[in-house]
Motif scaffolding. Structure first.
Motif, PDB file in Angstrom:
ATOM      1  N   TYR A 225      14.112   6.585 -35.367  1.00 14.73           N
ATOM      2  CA  TYR A 225      13.381   6.067 -36.514  1.00 14.73           C
ATOM      3  C   TYR A 225      13.521   6.953 -37.738  1.00 14.73           C
ATOM      4  CZ  TYR A 225      11.531   3.448 -32.670  1.00 14.73           C
ATOM      5  OH  TYR A 225      11.436   2.650 -31.549  1.00 14.73           O
ATOM      6  N   THR A 226      14.466   7.881 -37.713  1.00 14.40           N
ATOM      7  CA  THR A 226      14.683   8.780 -38.833  1.00 14.40           C
ATOM      8  C   THR A 226      16.102   8.622 -39.365  1.00 14.40           C
ATOM      9  OG1 THR A 226      15.449  10.597 -37.463  1.00 14.40           O
ATOM     10  CG2 THR A 226      13.089  10.474 -37.895  1.00 14.40           C
TER      11      THR A 226
ATOM     12  N   TYR B 258      10.621  14.116 -26.981  1.00 13.15           N
ATOM     13  CA  TYR B 258      10.505  12.742 -27.477  1.00 13.15           C
ATOM     14  C   TYR B 258      11.733  12.390 -28.325  1.00 13.15           C
ATOM     15  CZ  TYR B 258       5.714  13.586 -26.041  1.00 13.15           C
ATOM     16  OH  TYR B 258       4.601  13.918 -25.321  1.00 13.15           O
ATOM     17  N   ALA B 259      12.896  12.469 -27.732  1.00 14.76           N
ATOM     18  CA  ALA B 259      14.153  12.252 -28.455  1.00 14.76           C
ATOM     19  C   ALA B 259      14.226  10.880 -29.104  1.00 14.76           C
ATOM     20  CB  ALA B 259      15.338  12.454 -27.514  1.00 14.76           C
ATOM     21  N   ASP B 260      13.521   9.911 -28.544  1.00 15.08           N
ATOM     22  CA  ASP B 260      13.555   8.576 -29.144  1.00 15.08           C
ATOM     23  C   ASP B 260      12.969   8.546 -30.549  1.00 15.08           C
ATOM     24  OD1 ASP B 260      11.038   9.062 -27.943  1.00 15.08           O
ATOM     25  OD2 ASP B 260      10.614   6.911 -27.909  1.00 15.08           O
ATOM     26  N   CYS B 261      12.203   9.561 -30.921  1.00 14.40           N
ATOM     27  CA  CYS B 261      11.658   9.594 -32.281  1.00 14.40           C
ATOM     28  C   CYS B 261      12.778   9.682 -33.312  1.00 14.40           C
ATOM     29  CB  CYS B 261      10.671  10.743 -32.466  1.00 14.40           C
ATOM     30  SG  CYS B 261      11.401  12.388 -32.492  1.00 14.40           S
TER      31      CYS B 261
END
Length: 72
Positions: free
Chosen positions: A65-66, A59-62
């Protein structure tokens, strides 16, 4: 973080303060804070049931948001 959210995380099967403490030599009282603030960025796992690196790879898209990214 609310006390309710902390309790939910600590009681989940995905976070094990005792295991985390043994693996990373962190005091049990600060294990959750360590993982949330530093550990996941370093690629540590919160329990033997959850792989941080595997999750980030899947889930690299997470990482969008970091800040900062653990890959930096």
């Amino acid at each position: 973080m609310t006390d309710e959210l902390r309790k939910q995380i600590e009681s989940s099967m995905l976070f094990d303060a005792g295991w985390y403490t043994q693996q990373y030599h962190i005091p049990k009282e600060t294990a959750l804070d360590d993982y949330l603030n530093r550990g996941w960025k370093a690629g540590t796992d919160p329990s033997k049931r959850f792989s941080t690196i595997h999750y980030i790879e899947r889930y690299a898209d997470c990482l969008l948001y970091t800040s900062p990214s653990p890959r930096d």
